[in-house]
Design a protein around this motif. Sequence first.
Motif, PDB file in Angstrom:
ATOM      1  N   VAL A 181       0.799  -1.162  -0.001  1.00 13.16           N
ATOM      2  CA  VAL A 181       0.002   0.152   0.119  1.00 13.16           C
ATOM      3  C   VAL A 181       0.794   1.285  -0.040  1.00 13.16           C
ATOM      4  O   VAL A 181       0.616   2.366  -0.901  1.00 13.16           O
ATOM      5  CB  VAL A 181      -0.864   0.107   1.161  1.00 13.16           C
ATOM      6  N   LYS A 182       2.019   1.145   0.750  1.00  9.46           N
ATOM      7  CA  LYS A 182       2.764   2.464   0.668  1.00  9.46           C
ATOM      8  C   LYS A 182       3.456   2.788  -0.343  1.00  9.46           C
ATOM      9  O   LYS A 182       3.867   3.941  -0.580  1.00  9.46           O
ATOM     10  CB  LYS A 182       4.046   2.185   1.986  1.00  9.46           C
ATOM     11  N   THR A 183       3.677   1.635  -1.250  1.00  7.12           N
ATOM     12  CA  THR A 183       4.326   2.073  -2.642  1.00  7.12           C
ATOM     13  C   THR A 183       3.166   1.993  -3.885  1.00  7.12           C
ATOM     14  O   THR A 183       3.794   1.614  -4.901  1.00  7.12           O
ATOM     15  CB  THR A 183       5.431   0.801  -2.727  1.00  7.12           C
ATOM     16  N   GLY A 184       2.045   2.122  -3.456  1.00  8.85           N
ATOM     17  CA  GLY A 184       1.327   2.488  -4.283  1.00  8.85           C
ATOM     18  C   GLY A 184       0.070   1.696  -4.839  1.00  8.85           C
ATOM     19  O   GLY A 184      -0.800   1.627  -5.814  1.00  8.85           O
ATOM     20  N   GLU A 208      11.021  -0.329 -28.206  1.00  5.98           N
ATOM     21  CA  GLU A 208      10.273   0.837 -27.778  1.00  5.98           C
ATOM     22  C   GLU A 208      10.537   0.926 -26.170  1.00  5.98           C
ATOM     23  O   GLU A 208      10.202   0.013 -25.423  1.00  5.98           O
ATOM     24  CB  GLU A 208       8.830   0.849 -27.926  1.00  5.98           C
ATOM     25  N   PHE A 209      10.669   2.180 -25.685  1.00  3.57           N
ATOM     26  CA  PHE A 209      10.868   2.566 -24.356  1.00  3.57           C
ATOM     27  C   PHE A 209       9.533   3.170 -23.959  1.00  3.57           C
ATOM     28  O   PHE A 209       9.241   4.413 -24.737  1.00  3.57           O
ATOM     29  CB  PHE A 209      11.975   3.553 -23.948  1.00  3.57           C
ATOM     30  N   VAL A 210       8.704   2.890 -22.940  1.00  2.00           N
ATOM     31  CA  VAL A 210       7.546   3.464 -22.687  1.00  2.00           C
ATOM     32  C   VAL A 210       7.549   4.075 -21.434  1.00  2.00           C
ATOM     33  O   VAL A 210       7.785   3.151 -20.183  1.00  2.00           O
ATOM     34  CB  VAL A 210       6.340   2.444 -22.905  1.00  2.00           C
ATOM     35  N   GLU A 211       7.399   5.358 -21.042  1.00  2.00           N
ATOM     36  CA  GLU A 211       7.689   5.916 -19.790  1.00  2.00           C
ATOM     37  C   GLU A 211       6.124   6.120 -19.237  1.00  2.00           C
ATOM     38  O   GLU A 211       5.382   6.827 -19.935  1.00  2.00           O
ATOM     39  CB  GLU A 211       8.439   7.104 -19.836  1.00  2.00           C
ATOM     40  N   VAL A 212       5.623   5.749 -18.372  1.00  2.00           N
ATOM     41  CA  VAL A 212       4.232   5.800 -17.773  1.00  2.00           C
ATOM     42  C   VAL A 212       4.281   6.789 -16.469  1.00  2.00           C
ATOM     43  O   VAL A 212       4.800   6.685 -15.600  1.00  2.00           O
ATOM     44  CB  VAL A 212       3.637   4.418 -17.290  1.00  2.00           C
ATOM     45  N   LYS A 213       3.912   8.286 -17.107  1.00  2.00           N
ATOM     46  CA  LYS A 213       4.070   9.190 -16.279  1.00  2.00           C
ATOM     47  C   LYS A 213       3.242   9.119 -15.013  1.00  2.00           C
ATOM     48  O   LYS A 213       1.853   8.533 -15.054  1.00  2.00           O
ATOM     49  CB  LYS A 213       3.596  10.470 -16.891  1.00  2.00           C
ATOM     50  N   GLY A 214       4.047   9.255 -13.739  1.00  6.76           N
ATOM     51  CA  GLY A 214       3.318   9.163 -12.475  1.00  6.76           C
ATOM     52  C   GLY A 214       3.021   8.165 -12.040  1.00  6.76           C
ATOM     53  O   GLY A 214       2.674   7.700 -10.736  1.00  6.76           O
ATOM     54  N   ALA A 215       3.370   6.789 -12.794  1.00  7.17           N
ATOM     55  CA  ALA A 215       3.169   5.516 -12.342  1.00  7.17           C
ATOM     56  C   ALA A 215       4.354   5.272 -11.397  1.00  7.17           C
ATOM     57  O   ALA A 215       5.469   5.312 -11.573  1.00  7.17           O
ATOM     58  CB  ALA A 215       3.169   4.551 -13.458  1.00  7.17           C
ATOM     59  N   GLY A 216       3.862   3.944 -10.596  1.00 12.09           N
ATOM     60  CA  GLY A 216       4.788   3.372  -9.645  1.00 12.09           C
ATOM     61  C   GLY A 216       5.424   2.117  -9.930  1.00 12.09           C
ATOM     62  O   GLY A 216       5.687   1.819 -11.368  1.00 12.09           O
ATOM     63  N   HIS A 217       5.810   1.327  -9.224  1.00 13.01           N
ATOM     64  CA  HIS A 217       6.275   0.023  -9.426  1.00 13.01           C
ATOM     65  C   HIS A 217       5.400  -1.070  -9.976  1.00 13.01           C
ATOM     66  O   HIS A 217       5.606  -1.955 -10.778  1.00 13.01           O
ATOM     67  CB  HIS A 217       7.260  -0.627  -8.309  1.00 13.01           C
ATOM     68  N   TRP A 218       4.250  -1.040  -9.248  1.00 12.54           N
ATOM     69  CA  TRP A 218       3.337  -2.194  -9.486  1.00 12.54           C
ATOM     70  C   TRP A 218       2.291  -1.976 -10.742  1.00 12.54           C
ATOM     71  O   TRP A 218       1.289  -1.795 -10.627  1.00 12.54           O
ATOM     72  CB  TRP A 218       2.350  -2.345  -8.144  1.00 12.54           C
ATOM     73  N   LEU A 219       3.107  -2.004 -11.887  1.00 11.24           N
ATOM     74  CA  LEU A 219       2.393  -1.884 -13.011  1.00 11.24           C
ATOM     75  C   LEU A 219       1.096  -2.510 -13.353  1.00 11.24           C
ATOM     76  O   LEU A 219      -0.083  -2.342 -13.925  1.00 11.24           O
ATOM     77  CB  LEU A 219       3.373  -1.742 -14.202  1.00 11.24           C
TER      78      LEU A 219
END
Length: 283
Positions: A167-170, A255-266
């Motif tokens: 929970v603390k990590t998103g 392809e490199f996809v950066e998910v803005k504002g996303a944390g580790h638990w994609l």
Amino acid sequence: MDTYTRDGLTFDVTDSGAQDAPVIVLLHGFPQDRQAWEKVAPQLVEAGYRVLAPDQRGYSPGATPRSRTAYPLSELARDVIALIDAAGAPTAHVVGHDWGGAVIWQLAQAHPNRIASATTLSTPHPEALMWAMRHSNQWRKSSYMAFFQLPWIAERGVLRQLPEMYVKTGMSPEDAQKYADRFATPRSLSGPLGWYRSMLAGQLRAALPSRKQASGPRRARKVTVPMSYVWGSRDFALGREAAEKSAEFVSGPYEFVEVKGAGHWLPEVNADEVVEAVLRRVR
């Protein structure tokens, strides 16, 4: 198919979609299991794919060796090849998160003829990660790995942090609780922690002098299979430096996809973005 076997080990697997459809294999990370893909797999099946999500070595009760040397990436990748064989598929698209992503890089390098495409979530190329350890604060982000080497103590230390750590990590409280229920005893964490312990054992073996090393430093073989790397810009465990460096170790389509504002638990938190990236790659 509910299970498959390799070298006396029995792996649990969720098999969904048409049996004759192109295969996508989904590999979870730590501390997760195949439940990580519950929001991703149905969308891939709806898109026309057969989706295989195994509980990997150390997570399946019938595939949990005790030795700390039983979890090298080479063996973890062969476990996946055995799954592809059991599905009767000549090749498969592979997707992995966290430690599952490390297996993806290994598969793409060691078994390119069996991999139609590869998508890694969160996890950089291992050489990029080692570079970032030396050139950024990645070593701080990864410092927990030293604690994970402690037998008995690490299991109990991780257990005490669940489900709050998720929970603390998103992660949502609902998803966090299902993993806390899954890893409810120290013994349930010994197999997953074996991945970290085997990694250190392998690094120590690699550090020993050998004739091969005498000829000069080893260069990483570049990935040639079509590859996508999806990374959350607020990942607490894996930083930007390694994420951006990974492109140097790929020579095929990338392809490199950066998910803005996303944390580790994609897979759990950003399932739609994951599905979009995966489908763009496999198509």
